[in-house]
Design a protein around this motif. Structure first.
Motif, mmCIF file in Angstrom:
data_model
loop_
_atom_site.group_PDB
_atom_site.id
_atom_site.type_symbol
_atom_site.label_atom_id
_atom_site.label_comp_id
_atom_site.label_asym_id
_atom_site.label_seq_id
_atom_site.Cartn_x
_atom_site.Cartn_y
_atom_site.Cartn_z
ATOM 1 N N VAL A 1 6.158 14.820 11.194
ATOM 2 C CA VAL A 1 7.078 15.951 11.321
ATOM 3 C C VAL A 1 6.793 17.013 10.259
ATOM 4 C CG1 VAL A 1 9.502 16.644 11.111
ATOM 5 C CG2 VAL A 1 8.892 14.602 12.429
ATOM 6 N N LEU A 2 6.505 16.573 9.037
ATOM 7 C CA LEU A 2 6.304 17.502 7.926
ATOM 8 C C LEU A 2 4.863 17.976 7.799
ATOM 9 C CD1 LEU A 2 8.492 15.742 5.186
ATOM 10 C CD2 LEU A 2 9.141 17.592 6.724
ATOM 11 N N GLY A 3 3.977 17.461 8.644
ATOM 12 C CA GLY A 3 2.579 17.870 8.587
ATOM 13 C C GLY A 3 1.841 17.314 7.387
ATOM 14 N N LEU A 4 2.178 16.091 6.982
ATOM 15 C CA LEU A 4 1.571 15.463 5.817
ATOM 16 C C LEU A 4 0.678 14.305 6.241
ATOM 17 C CD1 LEU A 4 4.792 15.240 3.595
ATOM 18 C CD2 LEU A 4 3.053 17.052 3.560
ATOM 19 N N HIS A 5 -0.310 13.983 5.429
ATOM 20 C CA HIS A 5 -1.136 12.810 5.701
ATOM 21 C C HIS A 5 -0.307 11.572 5.367
ATOM 22 C CE1 HIS A 5 -4.325 9.865 5.651
ATOM 23 N NE2 HIS A 5 -5.194 10.783 6.069
ATOM 24 N N PRO A 6 -0.179 10.612 6.291
ATOM 25 C CA PRO A 6 0.713 9.469 6.062
ATOM 26 C C PRO A 6 0.343 8.634 4.840
ATOM 27 C CG PRO A 6 -0.659 9.127 8.008
ATOM 28 C CD PRO A 6 -0.814 10.555 7.622
ATOM 29 N N GLN A 7 -0.931 8.629 4.434
ATOM 30 C CA GLN A 7 -1.339 7.841 3.274
ATOM 31 C C GLN A 7 -0.934 8.496 1.956
ATOM 32 O OE1 GLN A 7 -5.614 7.327 4.327
ATOM 33 N NE2 GLN A 7 -5.178 5.142 4.141
ATOM 34 N N THR A 8 -0.426 9.732 2.017
ATOM 35 C CA THR A 8 0.007 10.419 0.786
ATOM 36 C C THR A 8 1.519 10.385 0.627
ATOM 37 O OG1 THR A 8 0.207 12.610 1.851
ATOM 38 C CG2 THR A 8 -1.963 11.983 0.991
ATOM 39 N N VAL A 9 2.221 9.633 1.479
ATOM 40 C CA VAL A 9 3.685 9.629 1.478
ATOM 41 C C VAL A 9 4.204 8.202 1.299
ATOM 42 C CG1 VAL A 9 5.765 10.214 2.794
ATOM 43 C CG2 VAL A 9 3.721 11.644 3.003
#
Length: 424
Positions: free
Chosen positions: A78-86
């Motif tokens: 949703v936020l346009g982030l790479h999942p491995q950075t969250v």
């Protein structure tokens, strides 16, 4: 007997503010409490979103949520982030706890005043906390170059900065925070707590999250509860390079997020416009509320980029006394800052709220202040007062005052006064 029926003794128990539920139970049925204490977005979720949550409440409460990895992956999408950075957790406070346990080994530097868990948590686990005091004369603004020198002098291994800072509402430009991270690239960790940054309108893209994830030792913290006006759900996340984010994610329980948090994460993408509207409305209210507060005689109002405003009370006022008076007689709950390191109870943090609620706050403050004006009217001065234009020091002319404060206006015609006259 207090008009609201609230037992103010509950405000004097413990180091933190009483919860809304404690106050509501004390007040009993029918008493309305206006909350200027807990920094919450008053415009989000919308009534329609609450209706949607209500319709699905049975399933939300009845069934297990998805695991945290699945919910985090959805949030990243949703936020346009790479999942491995969250890494997503049960509130930003849980993330502060895990950062302390896993990433802070010896010492941590933190400007004060700020959010109390950044000092309390590492102190509880025996770390050295190097506190960099912000100065009232500077409007509590943080000079990052001075802070870096302090970190070097103290030999701190972890550095934290909160942007926007709580309780003063000061904002640091994105370019300056990026330089700060780069200047400290040799530290064990640099944390930028952006729990309130969504409320800032200082520049279009204030977050350093995208910058942090490509740096070796940087973490950015986010609080969804504050942004979305849903403190009760307890959800937040951090952004960092995959090594740091993965280390935190592996330590978190597999089902550390509840079904209500999952539901809201899946709702966000359908309500982005409403969320942006809520932030615009809050910015408007922040400006209007600051202007109204600046008209209270003797009150100092500090500029803010958060969803709260820091004020310093007139000398003869008591922060504890005003807090108790407001909640007991006007049903207005406020946050005095006497238990914040680097502050005294002469300071009060007031959450930004719509005009009708601000009227209620101002009514209570004016009522409280009358006792001091009546007293002073019967006190003869013991000396002949010196003309204002010849005074020096703290009583200098207006032109000599710091330029970082909202100036007290020359006339008293206000929207608040007009509304009060119209309402009788």
């Amino acid at each position: 007997m207090a008009r609201t029926g609230i037992d103010t003794s509950i405000l004097h128990k413990g180091a933190h503010s009483a919860s809304y539920f404690d106050l509501a139970r004390s007040a009993g049925e029918g008493a309305e409490i206006v909350d200027f204490c807990i920094p919450c977005n008053p415009y989000f979720p919308t009534p329609e979103m609450f209706d949607e949550l209500s319709r699905d409440l049975k399933n939300i409460l009845k069934y297990y949520p998805s695991d945290s990895h699945s919910i985090t992956a959805k949030l990243a999408s949703v936020l346009g982030l790479h999942p491995q950075t969250v890494a997503m957790a049960n509130g930003s406070t849980e993330l502060i706890t895990w950062i302390d346990h896993l990433l802070i080994k010896e010492s941590i530097a933190i400007p004060i005043p700020t959010f109390g868990r950044w000092t309390d948590q590492p102190l509880e686990t025996g770390k050295r906390v190097d506190m960099f005091p912000l100065q009232e004369r500077d409007g509590f603004r943080l000079n990052l170059e001075d802070y870096v020198r302090f970190i070097r002098d103290r030999g701190s291994r972890v550095a934290v900065v909160c942007n926007v800072n709580n309780p003063d509402g000061n904002y640091l430009a994105r370019r300056d925070v990026v330089r700060f991270m780069d200047a400290l690239s040799d530290l064990d960790l640099v944390v930028v707590d952006e729990s309130f940054i969504d409320f800032s309108d200082a520049e279009p893209y204030p977050s350093v999250g995208p910058d942090a994830v490509i740096r070796p030792n940087a973490v950015v913290l986010k609080s969804l509860g504050k942004n979305f006006g849903l403190h009760g759900i307890r959800f937040g996340y951090l952004m960092a390079n995959p090594a740091i984010a993965g280390k935190i994610a592996k330590a978190l329980p597999k089902w550390n997020l509840n079904s209500l948090a999952e539901k809201v994460v899946y709702m966000i993408q359908d309500h982005e416009d409403e969320y942006e509207d809520s932030l615009r409305l809050l910015s408007r209210d922040r400006r209007a509320m600051a202007a109204e507060l600046a008209r209270v005689p003797g009150l100092t109002v500090f500029p803010s980029q958060g969803n709260f405003i820091l004020v310093k009370l007139p000398t003869e006022w008591s922060g504890v006394g005003l807090r108790d008076y407001l909640v007991a007689n006007h049903g207005v709950y406020t946050r005095e800052c006497g238990n914040k390191l680097g502050m005294t109870s002469q300071f009060m943090r007031l959450v930004v709220r719509p005009a009708r609620d601000v009227d209620r706050l101002l009514d209570g403050m004016m009522d409280y202040g009358r006792q001091f004006r009546v007293r002073s009217a019967y006190q003869e001065p013991a000396y002949e007062e010196e003309p204002v234009e010849t005074r020096r020091g703290w009583s200098a002319a207006v032109d000599d005052q710091p330029d970082n404060l909202i100036q007290y206006p020359a006339h008293r015609t206000t929207e608040y006064a007009g509304r009060r006259a119209a309402n009788g």
